[in-house]
Write a protein that holds these residues in place. Structure first.
Motif, PDB file in Angstrom:
ATOM      1  N   PRO A  69       0.136  -6.261  20.745  1.00  0.00           N
ATOM      2  CA  PRO A  69       1.412  -6.004  19.706  1.00  0.00           C
ATOM      3  C   PRO A  69       0.757  -6.289  18.479  1.00  0.00           C
ATOM      4  O   PRO A  69       1.326  -5.795  17.447  1.00  0.00           O
ATOM      5  N   LEU A  70      -0.288  -7.167  18.151  1.00  0.00           N
ATOM      6  CA  LEU A  70      -1.013  -7.347  17.015  1.00  0.00           C
ATOM      7  C   LEU A  70      -1.621  -5.970  16.319  1.00  0.00           C
ATOM      8  O   LEU A  70      -1.382  -5.609  15.205  1.00  0.00           O
ATOM      9  N   LEU A  71      -2.228  -5.235  17.207  1.00  0.00           N
ATOM     10  CA  LEU A  71      -2.663  -3.848  16.821  1.00  0.00           C
ATOM     11  C   LEU A  71      -1.587  -2.916  16.455  1.00  0.00           C
ATOM     12  O   LEU A  71      -1.813  -2.091  15.372  1.00  0.00           O
ATOM     13  N   VAL A  72      -0.606  -2.847  17.020  1.00  0.00           N
ATOM     14  CA  VAL A  72       0.640  -2.017  16.972  1.00  0.00           C
ATOM     15  C   VAL A  72       1.374  -2.432  15.661  1.00  0.00           C
ATOM     16  O   VAL A  72       1.745  -1.686  14.836  1.00  0.00           O
ATOM     17  N   ALA A  73       1.391  -3.745  15.514  1.00  0.00           N
ATOM     18  CA  ALA A  73       1.951  -4.232  14.007  1.00  0.00           C
ATOM     19  C   ALA A  73       1.008  -3.745  13.031  1.00  0.00           C
ATOM     20  O   ALA A  73       1.645  -3.328  11.904  1.00  0.00           O
ATOM     21  N   LEU A  74      -0.208  -3.671  12.979  1.00  0.00           N
ATOM     22  CA  LEU A  74      -1.107  -3.245  12.063  1.00  0.00           C
ATOM     23  C   LEU A  74      -0.641  -1.727  11.664  1.00  0.00           C
ATOM     24  O   LEU A  74      -0.607  -1.229  10.678  1.00  0.00           O
ATOM     25  N   LEU A  75      -0.603  -1.093  12.753  1.00  0.00           N
ATOM     26  CA  LEU A  75      -0.051   0.401  12.499  1.00  0.00           C
ATOM     27  C   LEU A  75       1.288   0.284  11.779  1.00  0.00           C
ATOM     28  O   LEU A  75       1.756   1.358  10.996  1.00  0.00           O
ATOM     29  N   LEU A  78       1.039   0.873   8.258  1.00  0.00           N
ATOM     30  CA  LEU A  78       0.756   2.187   7.442  1.00  0.00           C
ATOM     31  C   LEU A  78       2.218   3.085   7.786  1.00  0.00           C
ATOM     32  O   LEU A  78       2.719   3.665   6.894  1.00  0.00           O
ATOM     33  N   PHE A  79       3.005   2.592   8.921  1.00  0.00           N
ATOM     34  CA  PHE A  79       4.382   3.266   9.072  1.00  0.00           C
ATOM     35  C   PHE A  79       5.278   2.714   7.927  1.00  0.00           C
ATOM     36  O   PHE A  79       6.040   3.588   7.344  1.00  0.00           O
ATOM     37  N   GLU A  80       5.324   1.816   7.296  1.00  0.00           N
ATOM     38  CA  GLU A  80       6.087   1.387   6.350  1.00  0.00           C
ATOM     39  C   GLU A  80       5.746   1.787   5.080  1.00  0.00           C
ATOM     40  O   GLU A  80       6.459   2.412   4.223  1.00  0.00           O
ATOM     41  N   ARG A  81       4.257   1.733   4.820  1.00  0.00           N
ATOM     42  CA  ARG A  81       3.989   2.290   3.484  1.00  0.00           C
ATOM     43  C   ARG A  81       4.080   3.549   3.300  1.00  0.00           C
ATOM     44  O   ARG A  81       4.180   4.167   2.051  1.00  0.00           O
ATOM     45  N   PHE A  82       3.761   4.583   4.301  1.00  0.00           N
ATOM     46  CA  PHE A  82       3.718   5.971   4.082  1.00  0.00           C
ATOM     47  C   PHE A  82       5.079   6.655   4.687  1.00  0.00           C
ATOM     48  O   PHE A  82       5.140   7.816   4.176  1.00  0.00           O
ATOM     49  N   ILE A 184      11.153 -10.788  -8.287  1.00  0.00           N
ATOM     50  CA  ILE A 184      10.288 -10.712  -7.136  1.00  0.00           C
ATOM     51  C   ILE A 184      10.299  -9.352  -6.485  1.00  0.00           C
ATOM     52  O   ILE A 184      11.372  -8.606  -6.266  1.00  0.00           O
ATOM     53  N   ARG A 185       9.157  -8.854  -6.187  1.00  0.00           N
ATOM     54  CA  ARG A 185       8.876  -7.903  -5.434  1.00  0.00           C
ATOM     55  C   ARG A 185       9.196  -7.798  -4.259  1.00  0.00           C
ATOM     56  O   ARG A 185       8.544  -8.502  -3.427  1.00  0.00           O
ATOM     57  N   LEU A 186      10.166  -6.869  -3.578  1.00  0.00           N
ATOM     58  CA  LEU A 186      10.575  -6.851  -2.263  1.00  0.00           C
ATOM     59  C   LEU A 186       9.603  -6.211  -1.360  1.00  0.00           C
ATOM     60  O   LEU A 186       9.465  -6.479  -0.267  1.00  0.00           O
ATOM     61  N   GLN A 187       8.877  -5.323  -1.991  1.00  0.00           N
ATOM     62  CA  GLN A 187       7.781  -4.424  -1.152  1.00  0.00           C
ATOM     63  C   GLN A 187       6.982  -5.048  -0.306  1.00  0.00           C
ATOM     64  O   GLN A 187       7.135  -4.941   1.159  1.00  0.00           O
ATOM     65  N   PRO A 188       6.216  -6.079  -0.641  1.00  0.00           N
ATOM     66  CA  PRO A 188       5.400  -6.735   0.664  1.00  0.00           C
ATOM     67  C   PRO A 188       6.390  -7.499   1.765  1.00  0.00           C
ATOM     68  O   PRO A 188       5.919  -7.440   2.881  1.00  0.00           O
ATOM     69  N   TYR A 189       7.590  -7.868   1.109  1.00  0.00           N
ATOM     70  CA  TYR A 189       8.292  -8.556   2.330  1.00  0.00           C
ATOM     71  C   TYR A 189       9.002  -7.517   3.369  1.00  0.00           C
ATOM     72  O   TYR A 189       9.044  -7.781   4.513  1.00  0.00           O
ATOM     73  N   MET A 190       9.218  -6.166   2.802  1.00  0.00           N
ATOM     74  CA  MET A 190       9.593  -5.102   3.454  1.00  0.00           C
ATOM     75  C   MET A 190       8.799  -4.770   4.737  1.00  0.00           C
ATOM     76  O   MET A 190       8.656  -4.615   5.706  1.00  0.00           O
ATOM     77  N   THR A 191       7.225  -4.951   4.255  1.00  0.00           N
ATOM     78  CA  THR A 191       6.095  -4.450   4.871  1.00  0.00           C
ATOM     79  C   THR A 191       5.935  -5.555   5.999  1.00  0.00           C
ATOM     80  O   THR A 191       5.740  -5.279   7.173  1.00  0.00           O
ATOM     81  N   VAL A 198       8.176  -4.029  14.571  1.00  0.00           N
ATOM     82  CA  VAL A 198       7.444  -3.296  15.302  1.00  0.00           C
ATOM     83  C   VAL A 198       6.713  -3.953  16.358  1.00  0.00           C
ATOM     84  O   VAL A 198       6.490  -3.585  17.481  1.00  0.00           O
ATOM     85  N   GLY A 199       5.997  -4.931  15.959  1.00  0.00           N
ATOM     86  CA  GLY A 199       5.088  -5.792  16.806  1.00  0.00           C
ATOM     87  C   GLY A 199       5.999  -6.520  17.895  1.00  0.00           C
ATOM     88  O   GLY A 199       5.557  -6.545  19.041  1.00  0.00           O
TER      89      GLY A 199
END
Lengths: 292, 424
Positions: A69-75, A78-82, A184-191, A198-199
């Motif tokens: 799950p940790l590896l998939v969470a890292l993925l 990318l999913f959120e960013r791109f 407050i930037r919401l972006q990092p929270y979204m990520t 996903v994890g």
């Protein structure tokens, strides 16, 4: 004797509901925060199972259940960013189409990497078998799963309700513009929320890999159930999703007891009734940004 | 799940298809007035075979094996000069479900110029394709479906079935169980796939129990999209049977077997249907008991061993029974076409009904029975080895003696032709 058997199905349904919850909670979180109905959520569940099978040989059972799950969470980053980030403020139909397409791509990618034949996965001997309390029979492994899920649930609740992270996320759910106005930037929270969602799905996949068929289309199998749970519970509601997952599990178990052939239909009937009587779902909240 | 999702948008697709079918139809009329290329192609062009098999859904994991077997056969036939010089063009597609399978079969026969249809694993989809084939008066070689009704009430002059039917699977396992003393006086609890194949298999199982003094104490019908069997496993325990018996299909078997091992109930498990891929997918230490099969890669004949070697050289894996049956069905079709000099339906039907024999890598040769178009061949049961006695899932199955035993006519394990409900 009969009533004991029925109770046994009810309790088993609660255990099963716990596992539905893992998938549905992430789906609900991503929708609440980003307004995105993530049709590719099942793909992350499938990935969780496949990565688990890939790792279990070298890391052992416990290691693979944690690392996958940790590896998939890292993925998920990318999913959120791109992908997701492009669609927060756009017509929801676009994100629906993109995530649906992504689900298809992911299923085929799994086919290309691991082949279309299912992968074998087995439970270690120590956690097989069942325990008997009085007249009740439980699978040891499912009890263990329930324990893990309960801890995770408690952790997420604390995270959302008792930390500054949670306050920003909840504020972001209600009124992202106001959060932005406060600097407050919401972006990092979204990520972070997408990673979490996903994890959780991947954890669900990793945990059921030893007790279900690990095949490329397994994501599509679970996604429908997860949606039913989210809709019954009410979008955006933490406890609504929890209650709905348990309810779906129990209704399924009770239907198996009385009318086994209808067991799969039961949750759709339940969803139908809930939508008819309470269109917002059991505990659905009104979310300002979706109301206009 | 998959089925429901794919069924939802159907109305619009149908509309689209009808409209485009009209356009294509108009185009075809225009083309045929310009010349007669269609006729010419039929005599000398490639032979087109529409190959439909499920690649998604609960039987989807088997379809990949079927495609590989059929493709390998087509390549070998073409490499050896094709059908009297004409190459085989195999068009493999996902049949998805009965509705889609029928639509695709129709498109293949009416628009893509397929000479006949070959394939399928699902009995329900096979019934749908069989109707399309009969309407078009084209051959349908039903490769993998096992329902008795396909060789019974719903048989068709245009359909030939190559896999073993449910009655044979029950007889093959039943014979082995009798030798182990697991039938007479025993209480059976069955779990049955809730569609035509499962119902049919349950009927065959009931006949066997009745004839052999066994008692059926309970049965559960299980929808094909069920993935969690825990409520059913609880019911098995509540019924307290002597033997748990599976009439399940595809992923259902793998899911049940894994979860049954998870709960660790003490009742021995057997089953009347299993594909090797489902057994392999269960992993080490989950499967047990005796099961039927049409073929296993450990079968000890020179032809079968050579097939396994060629398959491994090509795909780098051990072939599954659906690879084998698809390969064999293609070879049988090819032999029919070579003997009759083409892919003309009436000639092929006449040839297959003539009792012509086919070498299918087993000890005895196989032939189609004219009465119900069933390929009469040897069958087997296999028993799962003790956990710990093997390291690789591919080594977990022990092939039992051939059924029927040498000296007994092959037809002994098939439904008798007397009182057969198939009228051709």
């Amino acid at each position: 004797m009969q009533i004991v058997f029925l109770l046994e199905q009810v309790v088993n349904g609660l255990v099963l509901g716990g596992y539905y919850l893992l998938i549905a909670l992430g789906l609900s979180l991503i929708f609440s925060v980003g307004g995105i109905v993530n049709l590719s959520h099942g793909a992350f569940y499938a990935l969780g199972a496949y990565v688990f099978v890939q790792l279990v040989g070298t890391l052992g059972f416990a290691g693979a259940v944690v690392i996958s799950p940790l590896l998939v969470a890292l993925l998920g980053i990318l999913f959120e960013r791109f992908v997701l980030r492009q669609f927060y403020r756009k017509d929801p139909i676009l994100s629906l189409l993109v995530t649906f397409g992504l689900a298809l791509v992911a299923e085929q990618a799994i086919r290309m990497i691991w082949g279309s034949a299912p992968l074998p996965a087995t439970l270690p001997q120590e956690i097989r078998g069942s325990v008997i309390f009085g007249s009740f029979l439980f699978s040891k492994y499912r009890l263990l799963m329930l324990l893990v899920i309960a801890c995770i649930l408690a952790g997420i609740w604390l995270l959302l309700n008792r930390t500054s992270f949670g306050r920003v996320v909840r504020a972001g759910i209600q009124d992202p513009d106001m959060v932005a106005a406060l600097g407050i930037r919401l972006q990092p929270y979204m990520t972070a929320v997408v990673m979490l969602g996903v994890g959780l799905a991947a954890l669900g996949g990793a945990m059921v890999a030893p007790i279900t068929t690990v095949h490329p289309a397994m994501g599509a199998e679970i996604l429908t159930i997860a949606f039913v749970v989210v809709i019954i519970g009410g979008l955006g509601s933490f406890w609504g999703v929890v209650a709905a997952a348990m309810l779906v599990g129990v209704v399924r178990g009770v239907t198996v007891f009385f009318l086994p052939a209808a067991s799969e239909a039961s949750m759709y009937v339940l969803m139908f009734l809930v939508l008819l009587l309470r269109p917002r779902g059991l505990l659905g909240e009104s979310i300002q940004k979706f109301e206009s | 799940m998959t089925n429901q999702k794919q069924r939802a948008p159907k109305p619009s697709f149908t509309r689209f298809n009808r409209r485009s079918a009209l356009k294509l139809g108009a185009g075809a009329v225009a083309a045929s007035t310009l010349g007669a290329p269609g006729l010419l192609r039929a005599q000398s062009g490639p032979i087109r075979i529409g190959h439909l098999t499920p690649m998604t859904g609960f039987l989807g994991t088997l379809g990949g094996w079927a495609v590989e077997g059929a493709q390998m056969a087509a390549e070998e036939i073409n490499a050896a000069g094709g059908i009297n010089g004409r190459m085989i063009e195999l068009m493999s597609e996902d049949s998805i479900n009965p509705e889609n399978g029928a639509t695709k079969a129709q498109r293949m026969l009416e628009q893509d110029g397929a000479d006949f249809i070959l394939g399928e694993i699902s009995s329900a989809t096979s019934l749908a394709i069989s109707e399309v084939a009969a309407r078009n008066q084209k051959l349908f070689i039903a490769v993998g479906p096992r329902s008795d009704v396909l060789r019974g009430e719903r048989c068709s002059p245009y359909m030939f079935c190559t896999d073993i039917p449910n009655t044979v699977m029950v007889n093959a396992v039943g014979t082995a169980l009798q030798q182990q003393g697991m039938v007479a006086g025993k209480k059976f609890f069955t779990l049955t796939a809730d569609y035509v194949f499962g119902h049919d298999l349950l009927a065959a199982a009931k006949n066997f129990f009745d004839a052999n003094d066994a008692e059926l104490i309970g049965d559960e019908l299980i929808a094909t999209d069920v993935t969690d069997f825990s409520p059913f496993i609880l019911k098995v325990r509540q019924a307290n049977p002597d033997v748990v018996c599976l009439n399940l299909a595809g992923n259902q078997v793998t899911n049940f077997v894994k979860q049954y091992a998870e709960f660790g109930l003490p009742f021995p498990m057997v089953g009347f249907n299993l594909n090797t891929a489902d057994a392999w997918a269960a992993g080490i230490g989950n499967l047990s008991g005796t099961w039927p099969t049409v073929w296993l890669h450990t079968l000890d004949t020179p032809e079968s061993k050579a097939f396994v070697e060629r398959f491994q050289a090509k795909y780098d894996k051990i072939p599954e029974n659906h690879s084998w049956i698809s390969y064999v069905a293609m070879q049988i079709a090819a032999k029919g076409m070579m003997e009759t000099g083409g892919a003309e339906t009436p000639a092929l039907i006449e040839y297959f009904e003539s009792g012509a024999e086919f070498d299918i890598m087993k000890n005895r040769r196989a032939h189609f029975r004219a009465e119900d178009h069933q390929l009469i061949q040897e069958a087997y049961a296999f028993t799962v080895k003790e956990t710990g006695s093997y390291d690789d899932v591919h080594d977990m199955l022990d092939l039992n003696a051939t059924v029927p035993a040498e000296g007994t006519p092959l037809e002994a394990i098939y439904p008798s032709t007397e009182g057969l409900s198939c009228k051709l």
